[in-house]
Design a protein around this motif. Structure first.
Motif, PDB file in Angstrom:
ATOM      1  N   THR A  36       0.837  -1.204   0.000  1.00 11.38           N
ATOM      2  CA  THR A  36       0.000   0.000   0.000  1.00 11.38           C
ATOM      3  C   THR A  36       0.870   1.251   0.000  1.00 11.38           C
ATOM      4  O   THR A  36       0.573   2.225  -0.705  1.00 11.38           O
ATOM      5  CB  THR A  36      -0.942   0.027   1.224  1.00 11.38           C
ATOM      6  N   MET A  40       0.791   4.088  -3.004  1.00  8.63           N
ATOM      7  CA  MET A  40       0.547   5.504  -2.707  1.00  8.63           C
ATOM      8  C   MET A  40       1.686   6.379  -3.224  1.00  8.63           C
ATOM      9  O   MET A  40       1.456   7.429  -3.827  1.00  8.63           O
ATOM     10  CB  MET A  40       0.388   5.686  -1.195  1.00  8.63           C
ATOM     11  N   TRP A 101      -9.435   3.842   2.404  1.00  9.36           N
ATOM     12  CA  TRP A 101      -8.477   3.774   1.295  1.00  9.36           C
ATOM     13  C   TRP A 101      -8.487   2.380   0.674  1.00  9.36           C
ATOM     14  O   TRP A 101      -8.507   2.244  -0.561  1.00  9.36           O
ATOM     15  CB  TRP A 101      -7.064   4.110   1.778  1.00  9.36           C
ATOM     16  N   LEU A 367      -0.512   5.617   4.800  1.00  6.14           N
ATOM     17  CA  LEU A 367      -0.890   7.023   4.630  1.00  6.14           C
ATOM     18  C   LEU A 367       0.074   7.932   5.389  1.00  6.14           C
ATOM     19  O   LEU A 367       0.498   8.977   4.871  1.00  6.14           O
ATOM     20  CB  LEU A 367      -2.328   7.240   5.121  1.00  6.14           C
TER      21      LEU A 367
END
Length: 509
Positions: A36, A40, A101, A367
């Protein structure tokens, strides 16, 4: 043992390794956190490479139960007992951001999932007080939970004395999510190197990772390996590691249409699988639990057999299809560790300590890692990120750390004492069994797997713990800080970086 999620599925193999290559970011680990974060950063225009010692989703991600929930059993109550309500709120908001997300990605990538009601439940009356704490902590954090009585849950096949319920939670195939993430990374021009083990990182004079295939350079390095493979910050002393188990079953009758996890007694986690949220096109029931600290169990095989017995007691027509195990890390602080690693000069970052709730915590960590690498100011970050990033250690954190430290010390002492009591030669272990014996003052681990008897060093190369035999997975597990090795000594996971050294066998063993 093979997880249900890896049924008839070949993971992506990635790209050839280019020794000496330079990237904006190198990420170590191709689980949910690493992938992830990679996606991103790739979407933000950075050149990203992911390096994985095994295959995509080989360890915790591929062994996940596939439950994506903000309720999380009794976790919110545990955090609230020792931390202020605003930190619980920040934790929930972080997990909500991670959940949002991941579901947006799944929708875009065409990964299907199911919306289900999740339940934290009591197996007997002693768990009702914990349920009240869960409901209070969840409600304070803005979650629309509701209390259910035993009578309202009387149609369930297994004993439930009450539950906290939260609607609109999710079940999803975790390995399929990881595969889709890897495919997006590769389609965007990112690099994915599987079968390459990282052995060290260096910040100066030029940031790089050392691997079994050569070095790779980067402006930023992210360690996304469950337990960090670096000892900077001594995070192996700030967490405890658990091994827990899952078994999947085919059932002729009706399956529960919701998910459940107990808050009392030996953990029981129940998760239905449909063609929309699992592989193989068939309905299944996944039952998990019976976790224990890594390397500290009388019999891992008995823990799995206990899940099978429990399931067949309440679902008599259950037929086992798969069994597997996962390793998870819980911080003594109870909140995941995410961010810059000490003595990393702002170059090395990491994430760990999800306490079995990685499907939302991993993208939440990604994130934050992405925001830091892209240089987002504190003013531009969401409030949950700021709150978690500035939390303080409290006395309860220190107490949990001291208690775990005492257990580690006891395991270290007993391991050496027990090894001294059994000198070689020893009888050849039976198939699937292992024993630790003493040869000239050095513990030796002897096992027989698939008809082959091997002897390797029984001393963990991390900090010298004496390994324990895992009779379910036929591995050597360290009871100190949870490093694990195959029967032939190959490192699997944990803070150790080296394999176990082969040892000569005597005629008897």
């Amino acid at each position: 043992m093979k997880p249900l999620w890896k049924l008839d599925r070949t993971p992506p193999t990635g790209t050839p390794f280019d020794p000496g290559a330079r990237h904006d970011v190198v990420i170590v680990g191709a689980g949910l956190t690493g992938l992830t974060t990679a996606v991103m950063l790739s979407r933000a225009g950075l050149d990203v490479a992911v390096i994985e010692a095994g295959e995509v989703a080989q360890l915790a991600t591929g062994a996940n139960t596939g439950k994506l929930s903000l309720l999380q059993g009794k976790r919110l109550a545990e955090i609230r007992r020792h931390h202020p309500a605003p930190l619980v709120q920040a934790y929930v908001d972080a997990n909500r951001a991670g959940m949002d997300w991941l579901l947006a990605f799944a929708d875009q990538a065409g990964v299907s999932y199911e919306r289900r009601t999740d339940h934290s439940y009591a197996q007997d009356p002693s768990g009702l007080e914990t349920l009240n704490e869960v409901h209070a902590a969840a409600s304070d954090a803005g979650l629309p939970t509701r209390m259910l009585t035993r009578a309202q849950l009387s149609s369930l096949a297994f004993p439930v004395f009450g539950a906290v319920a939260l609607d609109e939670q999710v079940t999803i195939d975790p390995a399929l999510v990881a595969q889709a993430l890897a495919e997006e990374l590769l389609a965007a021009g990112g690099a994915l190197h599987t079968g390459v083990r990282v052995t060290a990182t260096h910040v100066l004079p030029d940031p790089r990772v050392e691997t079994t295939a050569g070095p790779m350079f980067a402006e930023h390095i992210v360690i996304a390996t469950g337990s960090p493979i670096l000892d900077r910050g001594l995070y192996f002393t700030k967490m405890r590691a658990f091994r827990s188990y899952c078994v999947s079953f085919s059932i002729a009758g009706d399956l529960p249409d919701s998910t459940f996890i107990s808050v009392d007694g030996a953990t029981r986690s129940i998760r239905p699988v449909s063609p929309a949220d699992g592989p193989g096109g068939a309905a299944r029931l996944v039952v998990g639990g019976n976790g224990h600290p890594v390397g500290r169990s009388d019999s891992e095989a008995a823990a799995i057999d206990g899940l099978v017995e429990w399931t067949r007691q309440y679902f008599p027509d259950a037929e086992e299809t798969h069994r597997w195990a996962a390793q998870d890390y819980e911080s003594h602080n109870q909140i995941p560790f995410v961010g810059a690693m000490p003595r990393g000069l702002g170059v090395v970052r990491f994430a760990t300590g999800y306490a079995k709730w990685g499907l939302s915590n991993a993208p939440a960590a990604a994130l934050r890692l992405t925001a830091e690498i892209l240089g987002a100011s504190w003013h531009d970050r969401p409030s949950w990120m700021v709150k978690i990033g500035t939390r303080l250690t409290v006395p309860a954190d220190l107490a949990r750390g001291a208690a775990e430290g005492a257990k580690v010390a006891a395991a270290a002492t007993s391991g050496w004492v027990d090894a001294e009591r059994r000198p070689v030669p020893v009888p050849k272990p039976a198939e699937g069994q292992g024993v630790v014996a003493n040869r000239g003052g050095r513990p030796v681990a002897i096992s027989t797997v698939d008809g082959v008897t091997r002897a390797v060093s029984a001393v963990c190369p991390h900090l010298g713990g004496i390994l324990a035999w895992n009779d379910a997975e036929c591995t050597w597990d360290c009871p100190l800080h949870a490093s694990r090795f195959t029967a032939d000594g190959t490192r699997i996971e944990g803070p150790a970086l080296q394999d176990l050294k082969p040892q000569p066998r005597t005629k008897e063993s």
